[in-house]
Design a protein around this motif. Structure first.
Motif, short mmCIF file in Angstrom:
data_model
loop_
_atom_site.label_atom_id
_atom_site.label_comp_id
_atom_site.label_asym_id
_atom_site.label_seq_id
_atom_site.Cartn_x
_atom_site.Cartn_y
_atom_site.Cartn_z
N MET A 1 4.53 12.42 -7.93
CA MET A 1 3.57 12.32 -7.01
C MET A 1 2.38 13.04 -7.50
N PRO A 2 1.10 12.50 -7.84
CA PRO A 2 0.25 13.19 -8.52
C PRO A 2 -0.53 14.29 -7.60
N THR A 3 -0.90 15.23 -8.27
CA THR A 3 -1.61 16.54 -7.68
C THR A 3 -3.28 16.47 -7.81
N TYR A 4 -3.81 16.49 -6.97
CA TYR A 4 -5.23 16.36 -7.06
C TYR A 4 -5.95 17.83 -6.96
N ASN A 5 -5.81 18.62 -5.76
CA ASN A 5 -6.49 19.76 -5.59
C ASN A 5 -7.65 19.72 -5.55
N LYS A 6 -8.32 18.79 -4.84
CA LYS A 6 -9.89 18.69 -4.87
C LYS A 6 -10.17 18.17 -3.66
N LEU A 7 -11.50 18.47 -3.13
CA LEU A 7 -12.09 18.10 -2.17
C LEU A 7 -12.39 16.50 -2.16
N VAL A 8 -11.95 15.77 -0.85
CA VAL A 8 -12.11 14.32 -0.85
C VAL A 8 -12.95 14.33 0.24
N ARG A 9 -13.55 12.73 0.53
CA ARG A 9 -14.28 12.26 1.54
C ARG A 9 -13.41 12.20 2.83
N ASP A 10 -13.93 12.46 3.92
CA ASP A 10 -13.03 12.46 5.26
C ASP A 10 -12.08 11.38 5.32
N ARG A 11 -12.37 10.17 4.84
CA ARG A 11 -11.63 9.15 5.40
C ARG A 11 -10.53 8.63 4.41
N ILE A 12 -10.41 9.56 3.26
CA ILE A 12 -9.59 9.25 2.42
C ILE A 12 -7.99 9.66 2.65
N PRO A 13 -7.80 10.32 3.49
CA PRO A 13 -6.18 10.28 4.07
C PRO A 13 -6.00 9.47 4.73
N ILE B 1 -7.19 6.15 4.26
CA ILE B 1 -7.01 4.95 3.51
C ILE B 1 -5.74 5.22 2.67
N ILE B 2 -5.33 6.57 2.14
CA ILE B 2 -3.87 6.80 1.77
C ILE B 2 -2.69 6.37 2.50
N ARG B 3 -3.01 6.55 3.91
CA ARG B 3 -1.98 6.27 4.89
C ARG B 3 -1.66 4.85 5.02
N ALA B 4 -3.10 4.17 5.01
CA ALA B 4 -3.02 2.68 5.21
C ALA B 4 -2.24 1.97 4.21
N ASN B 5 -2.54 2.79 2.97
CA ASN B 5 -1.65 1.94 1.74
C ASN B 5 -0.17 2.44 1.70
N LYS C 1 2.30 8.97 1.35
CA LYS C 1 2.33 10.15 2.20
C LYS C 1 1.42 11.11 1.29
N PHE C 2 1.03 12.10 1.90
CA PHE C 2 0.08 13.22 1.28
C PHE C 2 0.12 14.31 2.23
N ASN C 3 -0.43 15.41 1.31
CA ASN C 3 -0.60 16.93 1.97
C ASN C 3 -2.16 17.03 1.96
N THR C 4 -2.38 17.73 2.93
CA THR C 4 -3.96 18.32 3.14
C THR C 4 -4.02 19.56 3.63
#
Length: 107
Positions: free
Chosen positions: A1-13, A15-19, A22-25
């Motif tokens: 699982m890649p780690t990003y630790n950065k600010l992302v645009r509001d709809r990114i979660p 988009i990730i879910r639609a793909n 799973k993710f943590n924010t």
């Protein structure tokens, strides 16, 4: 699982879910948000400077503009006030349209 630790645009979660991933924010407090916006602006500036073609450069400028709009709000202002300040500065000091490159000034 890649780690990003950065600010992302509001709809990114979304988009990730639609793909199907799973993710943590977490939601940042105001001080962290401002810091991360500034870091993201630096990142986008670097990407703009390294853009291989005009279309990519314009895309990076759009990202920078989105970040600037968010930073204006963090500084308790508005896009309208930002535009007014820009216009006032342009009226008093000019823009950059004439491509003037100052070499030196004699004292």
């Amino acid at each position: 699982m890649p780690t990003y630790n950065k600010l992302v645009r509001d709809r990114i979660p979304e988009i990730i879910r639609a793909n199907g991933n799973k993710f943590n924010t977490e939601i940042l407090d105001e001080a962290e948000y401002k810091k991360e916006l500034q870091l993201k602006l630096k990142e986008e500036l670097q990407e703009y400077l390294e853009a291989p073609e005009d279309s990519h450069a314009v895309e990076e400028l759009a990202d920078m503009l989105e970040l600037i709009y968010s930073l204006v709000e963090v500084h308790h202002s508005s896009v309208e006030e930002l535009e007014e300040v820009r216009k006032e500065k342009r009226e008093i000091r000019g823009g950059f349209d004439e491509r003037v490159y100052l070499i030196d000034v004699e004292d």
